[in-house]
Design a protein around this motif. Sequence first.
Motif, PDB file in Angstrom:
ATOM      1  N   GLY A   1      12.790  -9.846 -18.347  1.00 33.51           N
ATOM      2  CA  GLY A   1      13.392  -9.856 -19.446  1.00 33.51           C
ATOM      3  C   GLY A   1      12.733  -9.244 -20.466  1.00 33.51           C
TER       4      GLY A   1
ATOM      5  N   ARG B   1      14.630  -4.861 -20.843  1.00 38.36           N
ATOM      6  CA  ARG B   1      14.299  -4.154 -22.000  1.00 38.36           C
ATOM      7  C   ARG B   1      13.867  -3.002 -22.130  1.00 38.36           C
ATOM      8  NH1 ARG B   1      17.299  -6.157 -25.563  1.00 38.36           N
ATOM      9  NH2 ARG B   1      17.185  -9.006 -25.552  1.00 38.36           N
TER      10      ARG B   1
ATOM     11  N   TYR C   1      11.149 -14.451 -19.384  1.00 39.62           N
ATOM     12  CA  TYR C   1      11.128 -13.068 -20.085  1.00 39.62           C
ATOM     13  C   TYR C   1       9.938 -12.514 -20.224  1.00 39.62           C
ATOM     14  CZ  TYR C   1      12.094 -10.252 -24.695  1.00 39.62           C
ATOM     15  OH  TYR C   1      12.012  -9.410 -25.464  1.00 39.62           O
TER      16      TYR C   1
ATOM     17  N   THR D   1      18.802 -11.819 -22.552  1.00 43.44           N
ATOM     18  CA  THR D   1      18.471 -10.190 -22.235  1.00 43.44           C
ATOM     19  C   THR D   1      19.919  -9.194 -21.156  1.00 43.44           C
ATOM     20  OG1 THR D   1      16.306 -11.222 -23.115  1.00 43.44           O
ATOM     21  CG2 THR D   1      16.801  -8.952 -21.738  1.00 43.44           C
TER      22      THR D   1
END
Length: 287
Positions: A72, A76, A97, A134
Amino acid sequence: MVSKTQIFLGKIALRLLPSLYLRSQLKKSNTTSSQNFFLTFDCDTDRDAEAAINIQSRLNKVGMRAGYAIPGELLRNHWDEYQQLLSMGGYFINHGYRKHAEVDLSSGRVYSTFTYRDVDDAVWQQDILDGHHTILQLTGKSPSIFRTPHFGEFNSPAQLQKLYIFLAKLEYKASSSTTPIFGFLNGPIYKEKNGITELPLSGSLRKPTQLIDSWGFIAAPDALGREQLVAELGDYLSKFASGKKPMTNIYFDPADIAQDEELLDLLTNFAPYSHPGYDKYLDAKMS
């Protein structure tokens, strides 16, 4: 769930008789379908974003679709690039993540910075949750497929049992987190008792306990060699071309192969046998 003893004995059997692996995959594959080849990519470092776009563009030319397991944090940070994959037909796999690998600037080698093997349960569970949220936030859709970071480092029966219980609580449909020995013992696609479908990664037809990936053959300090990877993929392609269609589940790190024209051409040769993806497979099973 298989036991440690079964895993140990299975590995011995495959070392003595490697042909048992192909036999088991053919026996438990969908022999009525020609689409038994699954292709995915693990985008573990910053350099994989642009590479993934280039590879999916190449795959689109022959009608192939791939899945992308992306932490994640990287998803992002590189959303401008990765969101293009969705419009190109790709799909996302929750890969946790936290960024779990870095590139050594002096050598160009990739090294691990985070693994579920070395942390408490609460830590890896939170990482899965953070990765889940996310993807949901960025795409508007909850992921339903998970892959652990670093194949083989979180594969004991006890670890997998806890993983599947946790994924089931999150209403996941599937995981693709296990090494080839699980495919040999359980079949190329199998369902755990809590409802999670597991899709183990495929092994070498010559040495079945060896995972076919770009790390083991290209990027690792003790890599087996790119030419050997070409030969391994050629083995699988020849089986498909001959009418044998083992369920085959292979992944690469995009940056390792994005500039390798021979390897990319070899992958596109699987187009007639390529399945549209884990997500489509699961949707068909549930319909």
